[in-house]
Design an enzyme around this catalytic site. Structure first.
Site, mmCIF file in Angstrom:
data_model
loop_
_atom_site.group_PDB
_atom_site.id
_atom_site.type_symbol
_atom_site.label_atom_id
_atom_site.label_comp_id
_atom_site.label_asym_id
_atom_site.label_seq_id
_atom_site.Cartn_x
_atom_site.Cartn_y
_atom_site.Cartn_z
ATOM 1 C CG ASN A 59 -1.839 1.149 1.301
ATOM 2 O OD1 ASN A 59 -1.769 2.054 0.469
ATOM 3 N ND2 ASN A 59 -2.724 1.139 2.278
ATOM 4 N NE ARG A 99 -6.089 1.666 -0.149
ATOM 5 C CZ ARG A 99 -6.101 2.795 0.540
ATOM 6 N NH1 ARG A 99 -5.006 3.204 1.133
ATOM 7 N NH2 ARG A 99 -7.190 3.514 0.613
ATOM 8 C CG HIS A 159 -13.564 3.002 2.896
ATOM 9 N ND1 HIS A 159 -14.259 4.064 3.424
ATOM 10 C CD2 HIS A 159 -12.302 3.135 3.342
ATOM 11 C CE1 HIS A 159 -13.453 4.811 4.172
ATOM 12 N NE2 HIS A 159 -12.260 4.263 4.122
ATOM 13 N NE ARG A 188 -10.329 12.388 4.314
ATOM 14 C CZ ARG A 188 -10.286 11.104 4.014
ATOM 15 N NH1 ARG A 188 -11.356 10.484 3.584
ATOM 16 N NH2 ARG A 188 -9.161 10.436 4.135
ATOM 17 C CD GLU A 242 -9.375 -1.780 3.641
ATOM 18 O OE1 GLU A 242 -9.056 -1.571 4.827
ATOM 19 O OE2 GLU A 242 -9.556 -0.879 2.822
#
Ligand code: ADP
Length: 396
Positions: A9, A88, A177, A237, A382
């Site tokens: 990743n 990823r 996601h 966020r 994941e």
């Protein structure tokens, strides 16, 4: 037997990695290279319960991958078991509705999508190029956060703005996601037979947070948009708000629109409201010691999560299952409870004893007896999905 997968990743200033064996079931080694691009970069290996941190003499992504290769050459059994590399990738745009075996065309397409993920996609492409250089014989696979949401109908993914922005600029909802949602959907189908023919809501709540509706195994709506800023309130966020605020903030602070956007991405959410931290656990501790700002931030997070669960549920015929996942979804009994309190009108309820005593890291049903919906906690994975996709694509 060659069945280990190196999962990478690669971000702009960090590179997380893990080597998974036995069809992804076992993690042999994992680690992270941090502060890449600076002269204080380091790489950490976690192997057999030990942590080993090495300072990097050169903080390039290539040097980080070279250190993984060096580590492997001193662990020849693991090195010889490597069958492929899975990456990823944050943004696959409309080019990828599933994982892909990487070749130059795939790398070029990932670079093309960089306009929507300017920090991530160039770093992913770089990670792939470096991996091809240092592991020339190993096939590589790209697994996209956006791919699972390519099944959304146009009335869900289009923004109500002039259509030429979609036709010419590809401005639309992509969602993120997706790898986590795909894992949850498959895992749920193992424990709740028939759920792949039902309506499922998932709240993936971590530093980044989103909701997804899965109708008969396919994503039918999700809260994140063209970027991961839309939807839920998150660690830093803002999530969805009236877009006029962007110009009000830039006028109030006398800053550019990009600088105002930066405030919505990096200084808002739990951090902006609490003025304490973006971290849920820290805020729960502050709330327990009586800080009202922490409680307000957490309660806003819960209210907005519930709102976005109800919103994506409009694409389902029934809400048979609701799954909590991600660092917050898996661990915060307070937020799970408050979110479900907001969902009473949908007949969704949890058993507070089961919720509060849920064992960490385990899959468990926490529904109340009267709930119309099965409410679950399912730890996401994941890396496992990336390893399984890599195995399946390199076998063809
Ligand atoms: P990322 O989006 O970075 O992958 P994670 O899924 O790891 O994020 O989630 C990180 C969040 O999970 C943080 O806000 C952290 O405080 C929260 N978290 C982790 N453990 C707990 C816990 N025991 N109680 C409450 N929140 C927790």
């Amino acid at each position: 037997m060659k069945d280990s997968i190196l999962v990478i990743n690669c971000g702009s200033s960090s590179l997380k990695f893990a080597i998974l064996a036995n069809a992804g079931q076992e993690t042999l080694v994992e680690g992270i290279a941090e502060r890449l691009g600076s002269d204080e970069s380091s790489i950490t290996f976690k192997f057999e319960g030990q942590k080993n941190i090495i300072q990097l003499e050169d903080g390039s992504h290539k040097n980080a991958v070279a250190h993984i290769k060096n580590w492997l050459s001193s662990h020849p059994i693991i090195e010889s078991s490597l069958a492929g590399i899975g990456h990823r990738v944050v943004h696959g745009g409309e080019n990828f509705s599933e994982s892909a075996l990487i070749n130059q065309n795939v790398i070029d397409s990932i670079k093309e999508c960089a306009q929507f993920a300017p920090l991530h996609n160039p770093a992913h492409a770089k990670g792939m190029e470096v991996a091809f250089e240092l592991f020339p014989g190993l096939p590589q696979v790209a697994v996209f956060d956006t791919a699972f949401h390519q099944t959304l109908a146009p009335e869900q993914y289009l923004y109500p703005i002039p259509m030429h922005f979609y036709r010419e600029n590809h401005f639309r909802k992509y969602g993120f996601h997706g790898t986590s949602y795909r894992y949850i959907s498959q895992r749920l189908a193992q424990i709740a037979k028939g759920s792949d023919q039902q309506g499922v809501l998932v709240a993936h709540l971590g530093n980044g947070a989103s909701t997804c509706a899965i109708n008969k195994g396919l994503s039918s709506d999700t809260s994140m948009g063209i970027t991961p800023l839309e939807g839920l309130m998150m660690g830093t966020r803002s999530g969805s708000l009236d877009p006029s605020l962007l110009s009000f903030i830039s006028q109030a602070e006398n800053i550019s629109a990009d600088a105002a956007l930066d405030i919505l991405n990096k200084k808002s959410g739990l951090l902006g409201v609490s003025e304490i931290s973006n971290d849920c656990r820290t805020l729960e501790e502050a709330m327990e010691s009586g800080d009202p700002r922490a409680k307000l931030a957490l309660d806003m997070f819960a209210a907005r999560t519930a709102k976005h669960l109800a919103s994506v549920a409009t694409t389902l015929e029934s809400i048979d299952h609701l799954v909590f996942t991600g660092g917050i979804g898996e661990n915060s009994s307070y937020l799970r409870q408050v979110i479900c309190n907001h969902l009473k009108a949908l007949n969704i309820g949890i058993n507070s004893t089961l919720n509060e005593n849920a064992p960490r890291g385990e899959t468990i049903n926490i529904s109340s007896d009267s709930s119309n919906t099965n409410v679950w906690i399912i730890p996401t994975n994941e890396e496992l999905m990336i390893a399984l996709d890599t195995i399946s694509l390199i076998q063809h």
